[in-house]
Design a protein around this motif. Structure first.
Motif, PDB file in Angstrom:
ATOM      1  N   ILE A  56      -9.004  13.439 -12.273  1.00 42.61           N
ATOM      2  CA  ILE A  56      -7.914  12.503 -12.015  1.00 42.61           C
ATOM      3  C   ILE A  56      -7.244  12.902 -10.704  1.00 42.61           C
ATOM      4  O   ILE A  56      -6.862  14.057 -10.520  1.00 42.61           O
ATOM      5  N   VAL A  57      -7.128  11.967  -9.790  1.00 39.11           N
ATOM      6  CA  VAL A  57      -6.502  12.247  -8.500  1.00 39.11           C
ATOM      7  C   VAL A  57      -5.022  12.531  -8.718  1.00 39.11           C
ATOM      8  O   VAL A  57      -4.301  11.720  -9.306  1.00 39.11           O
ATOM      9  N   ALA A  58      -4.566  13.681  -8.278  1.00 35.18           N
ATOM     10  CA  ALA A  58      -3.196  14.114  -8.525  1.00 35.18           C
ATOM     11  C   ALA A  58      -2.214  13.428  -7.583  1.00 35.18           C
ATOM     12  O   ALA A  58      -2.599  12.752  -6.619  1.00 35.18           O
ATOM     13  N   PHE A  59      -0.930  13.648  -7.849  1.00 38.50           N
ATOM     14  CA  PHE A  59       0.101  12.901  -7.127  1.00 38.50           C
ATOM     15  C   PHE A  59       0.127  13.145  -5.621  1.00 38.50           C
ATOM     16  O   PHE A  59       0.504  12.233  -4.869  1.00 38.50           O
ATOM     17  N   PRO A  60      -0.219  14.353  -5.078  1.00 40.36           N
ATOM     18  CA  PRO A  60      -0.118  14.505  -3.620  1.00 40.36           C
ATOM     19  C   PRO A  60      -0.959  13.492  -2.840  1.00 40.36           C
ATOM     20  O   PRO A  60      -0.472  12.903  -1.862  1.00 40.36           O
ATOM     21  N   ALA A  61      -2.207  13.288  -3.245  1.00 39.45           N
ATOM     22  CA  ALA A  61      -3.056  12.321  -2.541  1.00 39.45           C
ATOM     23  C   ALA A  61      -2.540  10.899  -2.712  1.00 39.45           C
ATOM     24  O   ALA A  61      -2.624  10.075  -1.793  1.00 39.45           O
ATOM     25  N   ARG A  62      -1.987  10.613  -3.859  1.00 39.21           N
ATOM     26  CA  ARG A  62      -1.500   9.265  -4.125  1.00 39.21           C
ATOM     27  C   ARG A  62      -0.260   8.932  -3.306  1.00 39.21           C
ATOM     28  O   ARG A  62      -0.154   7.847  -2.725  1.00 39.21           O
ATOM     29  N   ILE A  63       0.692   9.875  -3.250  1.00 42.02           N
ATOM     30  CA  ILE A  63       1.893   9.563  -2.466  1.00 42.02           C
ATOM     31  C   ILE A  63       1.591   9.610  -0.978  1.00 42.02           C
ATOM     32  O   ILE A  63       2.241   8.916  -0.195  1.00 42.02           O
ATOM     33  N   GLU A  64       0.605  10.405  -0.567  1.00 44.96           N
ATOM     34  CA  GLU A  64       0.215  10.417   0.840  1.00 44.96           C
ATOM     35  C   GLU A  64      -0.194   9.016   1.278  1.00 44.96           C
ATOM     36  O   GLU A  64       0.240   8.530   2.330  1.00 44.96           O
ATOM     37  N   GLN A  65      -1.025   8.361   0.503  1.00 40.37           N
ATOM     38  CA  GLN A  65      -1.461   7.013   0.875  1.00 40.37           C
ATOM     39  C   GLN A  65      -0.299   6.031   0.892  1.00 40.37           C
ATOM     40  O   GLN A  65      -0.204   5.183   1.782  1.00 40.37           O
ATOM     41  N   ARG A  66       0.584   6.139  -0.088  1.00 44.63           N
ATOM     42  CA  ARG A  66       1.721   5.216  -0.130  1.00 44.63           C
ATOM     43  C   ARG A  66       2.674   5.447   1.043  1.00 44.63           C
ATOM     44  O   ARG A  66       3.191   4.492   1.634  1.00 44.63           O
ATOM     45  N   LEU A  67       2.916   6.713   1.378  1.00 44.84           N
ATOM     46  CA  LEU A  67       3.813   7.013   2.493  1.00 44.84           C
ATOM     47  C   LEU A  67       3.209   6.577   3.821  1.00 44.84           C
ATOM     48  O   LEU A  67       3.911   6.080   4.703  1.00 44.84           O
ATOM     49  N   ARG A  68       1.904   6.775   3.982  1.00 46.36           N
ATOM     50  CA  ARG A  68       1.248   6.328   5.208  1.00 46.36           C
ATOM     51  C   ARG A  68       1.321   4.808   5.348  1.00 46.36           C
ATOM     52  O   ARG A  68       1.580   4.274   6.437  1.00 46.36           O
ATOM     53  N   LYS A  69       1.098   4.118   4.250  1.00 40.06           N
ATOM     54  CA  LYS A  69       1.137   2.654   4.292  1.00 40.06           C
ATOM     55  C   LYS A  69       2.537   2.146   4.610  1.00 40.06           C
ATOM     56  O   LYS A  69       2.712   1.166   5.354  1.00 40.06           O
ATOM     57  N   ALA A  70       3.545   2.814   4.058  1.00 43.30           N
ATOM     58  CA  ALA A  70       4.921   2.378   4.278  1.00 43.30           C
ATOM     59  C   ALA A  70       5.449   2.748   5.654  1.00 43.30           C
ATOM     60  O   ALA A  70       6.454   2.188   6.104  1.00 43.30           O
ATOM     61  N   ASN A  71       4.790   3.677   6.329  1.00 45.15           N
ATOM     62  CA  ASN A  71       5.233   4.132   7.651  1.00 45.15           C
ATOM     63  C   ASN A  71       4.075   3.999   8.629  1.00 45.15           C
ATOM     64  O   ASN A  71       3.560   4.984   9.154  1.00 45.15           O
ATOM     65  N   PHE A  72       3.677   2.765   8.871  1.00 43.04           N
ATOM     66  CA  PHE A  72       2.505   2.487   9.700  1.00 43.04           C
ATOM     67  C   PHE A  72       2.649   3.126  11.075  1.00 43.04           C
ATOM     68  O   PHE A  72       3.686   3.019  11.716  1.00 43.04           O
ATOM     69  N   GLY A  73       1.599   3.803  11.494  1.00 43.45           N
ATOM     70  CA  GLY A  73       1.597   4.463  12.790  1.00 43.45           C
ATOM     71  C   GLY A  73       1.960   5.929  12.723  1.00 43.45           C
ATOM     72  O   GLY A  73       1.754   6.656  13.703  1.00 43.45           O
ATOM     73  N   CYS A  74       2.515   6.370  11.591  1.00 40.02           N
ATOM     74  CA  CYS A  74       2.845   7.782  11.414  1.00 40.02           C
ATOM     75  C   CYS A  74       1.703   8.499  10.697  1.00 40.02           C
ATOM     76  O   CYS A  74       1.123   7.963   9.755  1.00 40.02           O
ATOM     77  N   VAL A  75       1.394   9.690  11.154  1.00 39.58           N
ATOM     78  CA  VAL A  75       0.410  10.518  10.471  1.00 39.58           C
ATOM     79  C   VAL A  75       1.168  11.396   9.481  1.00 39.58           C
ATOM     80  O   VAL A  75       1.920  12.282   9.880  1.00 39.58           O
ATOM     81  N   ILE A  76       1.007  11.110   8.200  1.00 43.17           N
ATOM     82  CA  ILE A  76       1.694  11.859   7.155  1.00 43.17           C
ATOM     83  C   ILE A  76       0.653  12.562   6.301  1.00 43.17           C
ATOM     84  O   ILE A  76      -0.199  11.924   5.686  1.00 43.17           O
ATOM     85  N   ASP A  77       0.703  13.877   6.284  1.00 43.71           N
ATOM     86  CA  ASP A  77      -0.207  14.682   5.476  1.00 43.71           C
ATOM     87  C   ASP A  77       0.569  15.324   4.333  1.00 43.71           C
ATOM     88  O   ASP A  77       1.543  16.048   4.578  1.00 43.71           O
TER      89      ASP A  77
END
Length: 253
Positions: free
Chosen positions: A69-90
């Motif tokens: 099961i993909v844990a929360f770090p990878a999931r919120i990374e994708q959501r944060l990247r999508k919400a902040n287009f153009g920012c590299v969020i790791d």
């Protein structure tokens, strides 16, 4: 309410660090919106000034991930990247299964300090309740207090994530009593430190009270400690939304 399918998210791995999650059905979990009391000053500042923003997720198996099961770090990374287009969020996954706050303190230098994140998410408490007799609640509380003291001297925002509400804890009276005590201690320490608390326990308990069965919130492995696919996805969604909706610093208002 009947239990919903446990694996309502199809997972496709696209590379070493990229994970695509596509909804294939409804989990039936009520929508909940959490809010943080304290603004994420350093995280917001990094998004505005830096090309790359780092978030360090420190914790145990809830952070590391279990049973495919993909844990929360990878999931919120994708959501944060999508919400902040153009920012590299790791979002750096620094979870180690089976650990608790006392062991995690020993990893602060390499897993937090060396990475220079603008935001730290520290998940604590579950293993202390699950392994009653192994951990002293006083030791866990002290470790959390010491760790938050260290973080207070760094230019980072902090979110503490508390316990998960699953059958392995809830159905055992001793574990449940320990968990409830741990909840009170975590709330006391985070309030005194002035850091944000992500109330995962209350969130999942609220789902149970709303009619979601416990069997829909665990992954059906072992003694039902870890969260299901649907519960993990929904917790991640609520957490990401809370981060994105964090109040602006006074200077930005």
């Amino acid at each position: 309410m009947a239990a919903q399918p446990r694996h309502a998210i199809a997972i496709k791995r696209c590379g070493a660090s990229e994970v695509t999650m596509t909804a294939t059905g409804s989990c039936g979990f009520p929508d909940v919106f959490a809010a943080f009391r304290h603004p994420l000053v350093h995280f917001r500042g990094s998004l505005g000034a830096q090309r790359k923003t780092r978030v360090a997720a420190l914790g145990s198996s809830s952070t590391a991930g279990t049973n495919d099961i993909v844990a929360f770090p990878a999931r919120i990374e994708q959501r944060l990247r999508k919400a902040n287009f153009g920012c590299v969020i790791d979002v750096l996954n620094r979870g180690v299964g089976g650990q608790e706050a006392p062991e995690e303190l020993s990893r602060f230098e390499c897993d937090v300090g060396a990475e220079q994140p603008s935001l730290v998410i520290w998940q604590v408490g579950t293993n202390a309740a699950y392994r009653v007799g192994v951990y002293s609640p006083d030791d866990v509380e002290a470790a959390l207090r010491v760790g938050l003291g260290w973080l207070a001297r760094m230019p980072v925002d902090v979110i503490v994530m508390d316990l998960q509400f699953t059958a392995a804890i809830v159905d055992d009276p001793k574990r449940l009593a320990f968990a409830e005590d741990m909840q009170r201690r975590i709330e006391k320490v985070t309030s005194a430190a002035g850091v944000n608390l992500f109330r995962r326990w209350d969130l999942m308990k609220g789902w149970r009270d709303a009619g979601i069965p416990l069997s829909a919130m665990d992954d059906a492995h072992g003694d039902r400690l870890h969260m299901s696919e649907c519960a993990t996805a929904k917790v991640s969604e609520v957490l990401a939304h809370a981060i994105m909706a964090s109040p602006a610093p006074l200077a930005d208002r």
